[in-house]
Structure formats: C-alpha cells, structure tokens
Design a protein around this motif. Structure first.
Motif, short mmCIF file in Angstrom:
data_model
loop_
_atom_site.label_atom_id
_atom_site.label_comp_id
_atom_site.label_asym_id
_atom_site.label_seq_id
_atom_site.Cartn_x
_atom_site.Cartn_y
_atom_site.Cartn_z
N GLY A 1 0.80 -1.22 0.00
CA GLY A 1 0.00 0.00 0.00
C GLY A 1 0.83 1.27 0.00
N GLY A 2 2.15 1.14 0.01
CA GLY A 2 3.01 2.31 0.01
C GLY A 2 2.76 3.20 1.21
N TYR A 3 3.02 4.49 1.02
CA TYR A 3 2.85 5.44 2.12
C TYR A 3 1.44 6.03 2.15
CZ TYR A 3 7.97 5.41 2.21
OH TYR A 3 9.30 5.03 2.28
N THR A 4 0.66 5.71 1.13
CA THR A 4 -0.61 6.43 0.95
C THR A 4 -1.86 5.57 1.12
OG1 THR A 4 -0.40 5.99 -1.42
CG2 THR A 4 0.35 8.17 -0.62
N ASP A 5 -1.75 4.26 0.93
CA ASP A 5 -2.98 3.46 0.74
C ASP A 5 -3.34 2.49 1.85
OD1 ASP A 5 -2.75 4.73 -1.75
OD2 ASP A 5 -3.64 3.04 -2.82
N ASP A 6 -2.46 2.31 2.84
CA ASP A 6 -2.76 1.34 3.91
C ASP A 6 -3.11 2.10 5.18
OD1 ASP A 6 -2.92 -0.68 5.74
OD2 ASP A 6 -0.80 -1.23 5.69
N PRO A 7 -4.34 1.93 5.70
CA PRO A 7 -4.70 2.64 6.93
C PRO A 7 -3.71 2.37 8.07
CG PRO A 7 -6.62 1.55 5.98
CD PRO A 7 -5.44 1.10 5.19
N LEU A 8 -3.08 1.19 8.07
CA LEU A 8 -2.11 0.85 9.11
C LEU A 8 -0.68 1.18 8.68
CD1 LEU A 8 -3.31 -2.72 10.23
CD2 LEU A 8 -3.94 -0.50 11.19
N GLY A 9 -0.54 1.92 7.58
CA GLY A 9 0.77 2.13 6.97
C GLY A 9 1.82 2.72 7.91
N GLY A 10 1.40 3.59 8.82
CA GLY A 10 2.37 4.20 9.74
C GLY A 10 2.98 3.18 10.68
N LEU A 11 2.13 2.36 11.27
CA LEU A 11 2.61 1.33 12.20
C LEU A 11 3.45 0.28 11.46
CD1 LEU A 11 2.65 -0.12 14.93
CD2 LEU A 11 0.39 -1.04 14.40
N VAL A 12 2.97 -0.12 10.29
CA VAL A 12 3.71 -1.12 9.50
C VAL A 12 5.08 -0.55 9.09
CG1 VAL A 12 3.69 -2.43 7.33
CG2 VAL A 12 1.60 -2.26 8.71
N TYR A 13 5.09 0.72 8.71
CA TYR A 13 6.36 1.38 8.38
C TYR A 13 7.30 1.39 9.59
CZ TYR A 13 9.59 5.21 7.27
OH TYR A 13 10.72 5.98 7.06
N HIS A 14 6.74 1.69 10.76
CA HIS A 14 7.56 1.83 11.97
C HIS A 14 8.30 0.52 12.28
CE1 HIS A 14 7.75 3.49 16.38
NE2 HIS A 14 8.94 3.37 15.83
N TYR A 15 7.54 -0.59 12.32
CA TYR A 15 8.21 -1.85 12.65
C TYR A 15 9.04 -2.38 11.47
CZ TYR A 15 9.44 -5.98 15.19
OH TYR A 15 10.18 -6.93 15.83
N GLY A 16 8.54 -2.15 10.26
CA GLY A 16 9.29 -2.59 9.07
C GLY A 16 10.65 -1.91 8.98
N THR A 17 10.68 -0.62 9.29
CA THR A 17 11.97 0.08 9.21
C THR A 17 12.86 -0.25 10.41
OG1 THR A 17 10.99 2.07 10.16
CG2 THR A 17 11.14 1.97 7.77
N LYS A 18 12.27 -0.74 11.48
CA LYS A 18 13.12 -1.26 12.57
C LYS A 18 14.00 -2.39 12.02
CE LYS A 18 12.95 -4.78 16.11
NZ LYS A 18 14.26 -4.57 16.61
N ILE A 19 13.38 -3.22 11.17
CA ILE A 19 14.13 -4.32 10.57
C ILE A 19 15.09 -3.77 9.52
CG2 ILE A 19 13.92 -6.43 9.20
CD1 ILE A 19 11.12 -6.75 10.58
N PHE A 20 14.60 -2.84 8.71
CA PHE A 20 15.45 -2.22 7.68
C PHE A 20 16.73 -1.66 8.30
CE2 PHE A 20 16.91 1.69 5.70
CZ PHE A 20 17.17 1.26 4.41
N TYR A 21 16.59 -0.99 9.45
CA TYR A 21 17.75 -0.39 10.12
C TYR A 21 18.53 -1.42 10.95
CZ TYR A 21 16.35 4.36 8.79
OH TYR A 21 16.06 5.50 8.09
#
Lengths: 117, 362
Positions: B144-164
C-alpha cells in the motif's frame, strides 16, 4: 497502485486484510532456473519457522522454570485427542504452505516479474 | 493480548511473529552488512579483469556504463543469490509485519482516532485530497506504500526497525540527524519544518531539542501522518503534522527558520525535486537553513561501480523508481539554481548518505 484511493476509507473504512502488489503476485525471478529462486525462498521460510519454534521453546522453558515445573518427560508422555490432532494438522498445513508456497507462486521462470538486472 | 512495547517501538502482536521478524532482521544483517561487501569485492575484481582484457568498452575519463557493469556482474553466481536474498527478506519483512499488526487493526485505528479527538489542532488533512499517482508507489515494497494502507504508519515503523537492522529501535539515527541539523547563523529558531517527515521520528526529536520552537512535520502519506500524530500525542510532544505535497506545502512565505529533509529527494522525480526546492526556498526566511541528508548525487564516477549496480538493482527491485534519476542529477547545482548557498553538512554514522546545508541568503 492500481486501485483508486478514497482517503475517507483510510480513516473510517475497513482495514484491508490483503494489501500489496509487490509482496503479492508472482514476485521476482533472479536465476535462469526459477527452481533456485523457489528453493531459496523455501529455505528462508524454513529457517524463519525453525527459529520461531526454537525461540518459543526457549521462552516456554523460562516460563515453566519460573513456575518450578519440569516438563520434558510430560511432553513425551502427552497423547493428543482428536480435536487437538485436527488443530495441529491445520497449523502444520499452513506451515508447509508458508515454506513451500514459492514453488506454486512461480511455477515457471517466464513471468512478467523476471528481473533484467 | 497487549504485549507492550520495546521502549518507544511497537511490539508484534504475538511471540511467533516477533521471533520470525527477528530472524528476518538477522538475515538482513547478513545480506546487507556481509553480503553486499562480498558482492562488491567479487564484482569490482571481475570488472577490473574485464576492463584489462578489453571486454568492456570505456571511453577515456568516463565512468564504465551501467549496462557494461551489469553484464559483468551477471556472470557472477553470487549476484543472483544476493539479489534473491535481499528481495526475499524484504517481502518476508513486510508480509509478516503487516500480518502481525493486522491482528490489532481495530485497536490501532482507535488509538489514532483518539489522538485526533484529543488534539485535532495538531493534525491537518483533507479527506477529499487525492495524492498524485507519482506518490502512490509501494516504496521499498511496503504494502500500500505510504498512501494506501490505513495501518501504513505502524507497518512502516516496525518494518523500518528491521530495515535499520536494530540500530534505530529508539530513533537513535533520527536523534543524530536532528542534533546535527544546521541551525541559522543568527540563532533565531522559532519555527522548524520537517518535510517528508513520515511517522515523525525526527520531528519529535526536533521538538525535544528546541522546546520553545513550533515544530511542523509534513508528508504526503495520510496513514503516516495519522500515526505520527498519535505517536506524538501519546508521548506528550506538541508537534504539528500536515498532509500535503512538499511542492505545494501551503505555508506562508518566509515562515520557517529551519527545514530538515531526510532521504526524501531520491523518492521523487527530479522535476518534483526542483519544485520542492523552489517551495522550500519560498517558505524559508532569509538566513534560514535547509539541512538535507540524502543519497549520493552528482555521479561523475565517484560512486563505485558496485554501488551503482546496487542502486540500480534497488531501484528496480525495491520499488525505488526515482532514485537513479536523483543519483545522476546535479543536486548541488539544482540547489544553487534555486537560490541557495550550498555547503557540505555534518556527516552521519551512515556514511552512504550525503549531508548538505543549503542556506537562503540573508
């Protein structure tokens, strides 16, 4: 994204369970023989699942230890009933699909997602 | 069941998800920290041999064409292996992260709604706004990218924990870049803007650093802005978030003393980058500073062949459609053409990124 976006749905609509054109679909192919792609995906899922199980056992042992319970013999002696067997079979089926699903996801290498790099 | 948090980081909703995602983190560390140097070593060696053997055509004084690099690298067995590793761990990361937090979707949506009810004055968006197509890519393969997933912020937060790879669990990288962000020479710092602020990690740190300043975060992703706002409200940080295009920010002229952007420009087309720079010049006051941390650019052969190969791969396989355009662009020249005085900025621990301070002349 292929679908139109209505921002009001992001606030008050239902959260879609399945989302993601990149992580869905056929994915990407990097090897001449797609089976190698599939084998690596299977290996990664297997390793991830094995680690999750290992981690759970570690946590379980810690929890039981805190309660003063030794369970090794009890586990060996446990005999499941029919309901438990069915539940475990369903979980096992999902486990197998998670690990080996990549072979079904990319049955041939001639797919639109084949990478040129 | 509420499994709490890991400091300021959300915790996956069950142990199995957390263990799996920790495995993905460890695998990513292997693929990136050890796998890429391996690829670079064998790739550069093969390339040098191919050049020496006259198998690669290079014009005097020019860098080796990317297509030639790709041809040589493609013959190395580790290359498709590394590509498979990196793509697969990225897919595993997003798939399981979203699956895990989906189990508490109602709870997360309720928390964001409660934050908006508590502090509606600190978030600004228009429900009828339609983000332009160029912003709706599934950047980094995030569903859903940054625009289309209602949970996108939370998913981004934990996903980038892994990315970093565990180095940013408590926003450590954002603390560093916010601390190093160049302030105006005259010291006046009443309003600060963080563009492409995502979930507001640097934005909230800026408020901690400059509590008397009014701090704003702007991003195109409504799910990111809503999560950023929730996160700030729950942590009692008075930060103002707004959904808007950075090139049409809507702020008054000369409104800000300092602007920060962290890895925004390689995620937009060069044409939009120029529009954003013109907009930032407009909203900065004379003497104001623009602190920029970004991918390398002005590529005139200083970027190693293996890094160029990696950026090209990343662009096509990690949904970074605009990054090659940015890397090839004359970013410094474009900043100067927009009116800024450009100087090198303070380096970050992540030395892959360039650091630039662009000042609007007083």
């Amino acid at each position: 994204m292929s679908k139109d976006l209505n921002q009001a749905d992001l606030i008050s609509g239902e959260v879609p369970a399945d989302l993601g054109e990149e992580i869905g679909g056929k994915g990407r192919v990097y090897f001449e023989n797609v089976v190698i792609d599939n084998l690596i995906d299977a290996m990664l899922e297997l390793a991830g699942a094995a680690w999750a199980h290992h981690d759970r056992v570690l946590v379980l042992e810690k929890v039981l230890e805190k309660k003063g319970i030794a369970v090794t013999d009890e586990i060996e002696a446990h005999l499941p009933d029919g309901d438990e067997l069915a539940a475990r079979a369903a979980e096992r089926d999902a486990y197998v699909e998670r690990i080996f699903g990549s072979f079904l996801r990319r049955p041939t290498g001639d797919l639109p997602g084949r990478s040129d790099s | 069941m509420d499994r709490g948090s890991i400091g300021i980081l959300p915790r996956p909703t069950n142990l199995a998800d957390e263990s799996y995602l920790e495995f993905v983190t460890s695998f990513r560390k292997l693929a990136i920290q050890k796998g890429f140097p391996t690829l670079a070593t064998v790739g550069e060696k093969a390339l040098a041999q191919a050049v020496a053997a006259g198998e690669v055509s290079v014009k005097d004084g020019e860098e080796i064409p990317l297509d030639e690099i790709k041809k040589v690298f493609a013959k190395i067995p580790f290359v498709p292996t590394w590509q498979r590793f990196v793509r697969s761990q990225q897919e595993m990361m997003w798939r399981r992260t979203r699956e895990s937090f989906m189990k508490d979707a109602d709870g997360v949506m309720a928390r964001m709604a409660a934050a908006e009810e508590a502090h509606p004055e600190r978030i600004s968006y228009d429900k009828d706004f339609v983000p332009p197509v160029y912003t709706r890519c599934e950047i980094h393969c995030q569903p859903g990218g940054y625009t289309d997933d209602p949970l996108g912020g939370l998913v981004y937060h934990y996903g980038t924990k892994i990315f970093y790879e565990g180095f940013n669990d408590q926003d450590e990288l954002h603390v560093e870049l916010a601390q190093k962000a160049a302030k105006p020479a005259d010291g006046k710092l009443e309003r600060i803007l963080d563009i492409g602020c995502s979930i507001g990690q640097a934005t909230t740190v800026l408020k901690d650093l400059y509590p008397d300043a009014q701090v704003h975060g702007l991003d195109i992703g409504l799910p990111l802005i809503r999560y950023a706002h929730m996160r700030a409200v729950e942590r009692d940080k008075e930060v103002f978030f707004k959904q808007a295009l950075a090139e049409e920010s809507g702020y008054p002229d000369a409104h800000f003393d300092m602007v920060l952007s962290y890895i925004l420009f390689h995620e937009v087309p060069v044409k939009k980058m120029k529009e954003i720079l013109a907009e930032m010049y407009r909203v900065l006051r004379p003497g104001g500073t623009f602190a920029i941390y970004e991918f390398p650019s002005n590529d005139k052969g200083q970027v190693p062949a293996s890094t160029r190969f990696m950026i090209d791969y990343d662009s096509k396989n990690n949904c970074e459609p605009y990054s090659p355009g940015f890397v090839a662009s004359d970013f410094k020249g474009i900043l100067e053409a927009a009116g800024f005085v450009v100087e090198p900025g303070p380096g970050l621990t992540n030395d892959f990124l360039q650091s630039v301070v662009a000042t609007k002349p007083a």
